[in-house]
Design an enzyme around this catalytic site. Structure first.
Site, PDB file in Angstrom:
ATOM      1  N   LYS A  33       0.850  -1.188   0.000  1.00  9.09           N
ATOM      2  CA  LYS A  33       0.000   0.000   0.000  1.00  9.09           C
ATOM      3  C   LYS A  33       0.890   1.245   0.000  1.00  9.09           C
ATOM      4  O   LYS A  33       1.938   1.262   0.670  1.00  9.09           O
ATOM      5  CB  LYS A  33      -0.879   0.016   1.260  1.00  9.09           C
ATOM      6  CG  LYS A  33      -2.025  -0.977   1.220  1.00  9.09           C
ATOM      7  CD  LYS A  33      -3.022  -0.707   2.327  1.00  9.09           C
ATOM      8  CE  LYS A  33      -4.114  -1.776   2.413  1.00  9.09           C
ATOM      9  NZ  LYS A  33      -4.513  -2.327   1.101  1.00  9.09           N
ATOM     10  N   ASN A  35       0.677   5.843  -0.420  1.00  5.67           N
ATOM     11  CA  ASN A  35      -0.087   6.934   0.190  1.00  5.67           C
ATOM     12  C   ASN A  35      -1.558   6.817  -0.203  1.00  5.67           C
ATOM     13  O   ASN A  35      -2.428   6.749   0.644  1.00  5.67           O
ATOM     14  CB  ASN A  35       0.468   8.284  -0.279  1.00  5.67           C
ATOM     15  CG  ASN A  35       1.912   8.443   0.199  1.00  5.67           C
ATOM     16  OD1 ASN A  35       2.332   7.738   1.109  1.00  5.67           O
ATOM     17  ND2 ASN A  35       2.667   9.317  -0.448  1.00  5.67           N
ATOM     18  N   LYS A  58      -1.525  -1.442 -10.011  1.00  2.00           N
ATOM     19  CA  LYS A  58      -1.738  -0.385  -9.020  1.00  2.00           C
ATOM     20  C   LYS A  58      -3.064   0.298  -9.287  1.00  2.00           C
ATOM     21  O   LYS A  58      -3.374   0.644 -10.427  1.00  2.00           O
ATOM     22  CB  LYS A  58      -0.601   0.642  -9.075  1.00  2.00           C
ATOM     23  CG  LYS A  58      -0.757   1.766  -8.031  1.00  2.00           C
ATOM     24  CD  LYS A  58       0.509   2.616  -7.926  1.00  2.00           C
ATOM     25  CE  LYS A  58       0.360   3.667  -6.821  1.00  2.00           C
ATOM     26  NZ  LYS A  58       1.618   4.450  -6.656  1.00  2.00           N
ATOM     27  N   ASP A 152      11.084  11.059  -3.981  1.00  2.00           N
ATOM     28  CA  ASP A 152      10.784  10.074  -2.929  1.00  2.00           C
ATOM     29  C   ASP A 152      11.748   8.890  -3.003  1.00  2.00           C
ATOM     30  O   ASP A 152      11.362   7.735  -2.835  1.00  2.00           O
ATOM     31  CB  ASP A 152       9.331   9.597  -3.053  1.00  2.00           C
ATOM     32  CG  ASP A 152       8.839   8.947  -1.770  1.00  2.00           C
ATOM     33  OD1 ASP A 152       7.737   8.352  -1.785  1.00  2.00           O
ATOM     34  OD2 ASP A 152       9.573   9.011  -0.754  1.00  2.00           O
TER      35      ASP A 152
HETATM   36  C1  LIG Z   1       1.418   1.898  -3.735  1.00  2.00           C
HETATM   37  C2  LIG Z   1       2.101   0.801  -3.415  1.00  2.00           C
HETATM   38  C3  LIG Z   1       3.378   0.821  -2.661  1.00  2.00           C
HETATM   39  C4  LIG Z   1       4.512   0.503  -3.572  1.00  2.00           C
HETATM   40  N1  LIG Z   1       4.524  -0.911  -3.992  1.00  2.00           N
HETATM   41  C5  LIG Z   1       5.018  -1.367  -5.165  1.00  2.00           C
HETATM   42  C6  LIG Z   1       4.925  -2.757  -5.138  1.00  2.00           C
HETATM   43  C7  LIG Z   1       5.408  -3.706  -6.142  1.00  2.00           C
HETATM   44  N2  LIG Z   1       5.777  -4.917  -5.693  1.00  2.00           N
HETATM   45  C8  LIG Z   1       6.281  -5.835  -6.553  1.00  2.00           C
HETATM   46  N3  LIG Z   1       6.682  -7.054  -6.081  1.00  2.00           N
HETATM   47  C9  LIG Z   1       6.596  -7.599  -4.807  1.00  2.00           C
HETATM   48  C10 LIG Z   1       7.033  -8.917  -4.662  1.00  2.00           C
HETATM   49  C11 LIG Z   1       7.004  -9.561  -3.436  1.00  2.00           C
HETATM   50  C12 LIG Z   1       6.521  -8.899  -2.305  1.00  2.00           C
HETATM   51  C13 LIG Z   1       6.501  -9.669  -0.996  1.00  2.00           C
HETATM   52  C14 LIG Z   1       5.163  -9.588  -0.267  1.00  2.00           C
HETATM   53  C15 LIG Z   1       5.244 -10.457   1.012  1.00  2.00           C
HETATM   54  N4  LIG Z   1       6.375 -10.068   1.863  1.00  2.00           N
HETATM   55  C16 LIG Z   1       7.668 -10.128   1.176  1.00  2.00           C
HETATM   56  C17 LIG Z   1       7.662  -9.261  -0.105  1.00  2.00           C
HETATM   57  C18 LIG Z   1       6.080  -7.556  -2.425  1.00  2.00           C
HETATM   58  C19 LIG Z   1       6.113  -6.909  -3.676  1.00  2.00           C
HETATM   59  N5  LIG Z   1       6.433  -5.609  -7.880  1.00  2.00           N
HETATM   60  C20 LIG Z   1       6.043  -4.388  -8.366  1.00  2.00           C
HETATM   61  N6  LIG Z   1       6.090  -3.883  -9.635  1.00  2.00           N
HETATM   62  C21 LIG Z   1       5.615  -2.616  -9.613  1.00  2.00           C
HETATM   63  C22 LIG Z   1       5.238  -2.249  -8.332  1.00  2.00           C
HETATM   64  C23 LIG Z   1       5.517  -3.394  -7.526  1.00  2.00           C
HETATM   65  C24 LIG Z   1       4.403  -3.088  -3.864  1.00  2.00           C
HETATM   66  N7  LIG Z   1       4.128  -1.941  -3.213  1.00  2.00           N
END
Ligand SMILES: C=CCCn1cc(-c2nc(Nc3ccc(C4CCNCC4)cc3)nc3[nH]ccc23)cn1
Length: 308
Positions: A33, A35, A58, A152
């Site tokens: 998540k 902002n 997203k 950021d």
């Molecule tokens: C507005 C949101 C905040 C920013 N945001 C971006 C992402 C994000 N994540 C991932 N991969 C990912 C892979 C594994 C895990 C795990 C979960 C369980 N615990 C260990 C880590 C978490 C994320 N790929 C992405 N591509 C583009 C964005 C993106 C996530 N949050």
């Protein structure tokens, strides 16, 4: 099914990247998540046989007008960036019913640098950390070349693609520097990550490539502190300025201690050359800070030391 298959195969790779139909986007899990946004792991499966690719999707949480405009700008930004060290744009998914749209990006399997370092800090080498540093620096050089200020840059916004590749993500606060100026001045502060902010951003809301360099130094501190919560920039800064003051005064107190030349202390076991790099990023006067290309040379030199 056959004519649907032929439709999809007919679309060029590029067009396929652009068009995502909501009915084929299968939710798998929530990834994070921000902002105002939420990112989910989905499988885009137009053939319905679970062979589709995994993507990160997203969407906005609140459909407030201002957030919609910011989201549009974020999509505009990320779709204009083509760099190995910046998370890739895949396309847009228009949901028929709701007015909100969704941004489809490449899925990076290892998540944020923070969760990666927590998990692998016992086996990650200084060389590997310098490789990640070099990749982030290259991503920032490209961003600067495109006249974007990230605003950021922090470990939470670096995603890990593999054990040897990290990428810059989350362009929610990114702004374009106007052609006639060297900086972007922000009006509203919103949820500001002040502990990553340069002095001129704290006092005058000015953001530039040089303020991104300051934040890069803070990110370096996070990385060489293994992203440990006990050593994170917010906690260390609050310890210095006194954690009990209310947020409005926090910016003033933080600016004052920086003016008096307090800086984040060297992380344990941090190579002297790397801490020296951080200190150069934290020059009070923005014009005294190195450019990202100078930082690249300093990183290469530190990598040499680690090789011998
Ligand atoms: C507005 C949101 C905040 C920013 N945001 C971006 C992402 C994000 N994540 C991932 N991969 C990912 C892979 C594994 C895990 C795990 C979960 C369980 N615990 C260990 C880590 C978490 C994320 N790929 C992405 N591509 C583009 C964005 C993106 C996530 N949050």
């Amino acid at each position: 099914v056959s004519e649907r298959d032929s439709f999809w195969r007919a679309l060029s790779k590029q067009q396929q990247q652009e068009v995502y139909e909501e009915r084929h986007l299968k939710f798998i899990s929530s990834l994070g998540k921000g902002n105002f946004g939420r990112v989910d792991l989905c499988r885009y499966d137009p053939l319905g046989d679970n062979t589709g690719e995994m993507v990160a999707v997203k969407q906005l949480q609140s459909s407030k007008q201002s957030n919609m405009a910011d989201f549009q700008r974020e999509i505009q930004t990320i779709s204009s960036l083509h760099c190995d060290y910046i998370v890739k744009y895949r396309g847009i998914c228009y949901s028929a019913g709701r007015l909100s749209m969704r941004l489809v990006m490449e899925f990076l399997p290892f998540g944020s640098l923070i969760s990666y370092m927590e998990k692998y800090k016992h086996i990650i080498t200084t060389r590997r950390m310098l490789l990640f540093t070099s990749q982030i620096c290259k991503g920032m050089e490209y961003l600067q070349h495109m006249r974007y200020v990230h605003r950021d840059l922090a470990a939470r916004n670096i995603l890990v693609s593999s054990d040897t590749l990290v990428k810059i993500a989350d362009f929610g606060l990114t702004k374009i520097v106007p052609l006639d100026k060297e900086y972007y001045r922000v009006t509203q502060s919103g949820e500001s990550p002040i502990f990553w902010y340069a002095p001129e951003s704290l006092s005058e809301y000015k953001f530039s490539h040089k303020s991104d360099v300051w934040s890069f130094g803070v990110l370096l501190h996070e990385l060489f502190s293994y992203c440990e919560l006990s050593r994170n920039p917010k906690r260390l800064s609050l310890h210095r300025i006194g954690g009990d003051i209310q947020s409005a005064m926090m910016t003033v107190h933080l600016f004052n201690v920086l003016k008096e030349n307090w800086r984040l202390p060297a992380p344990a076991l941090c190579p002297p050359k790397v801490y020296s790099m951080m200190m150069q990023c934290w020059a009070f006067n923005s014009e005294d800070r190195p450019t990202f290309s100078i930082l690249q040379d300093l990183i290469e030199s530190s990598l040499q030391d680690e090789r011998e």
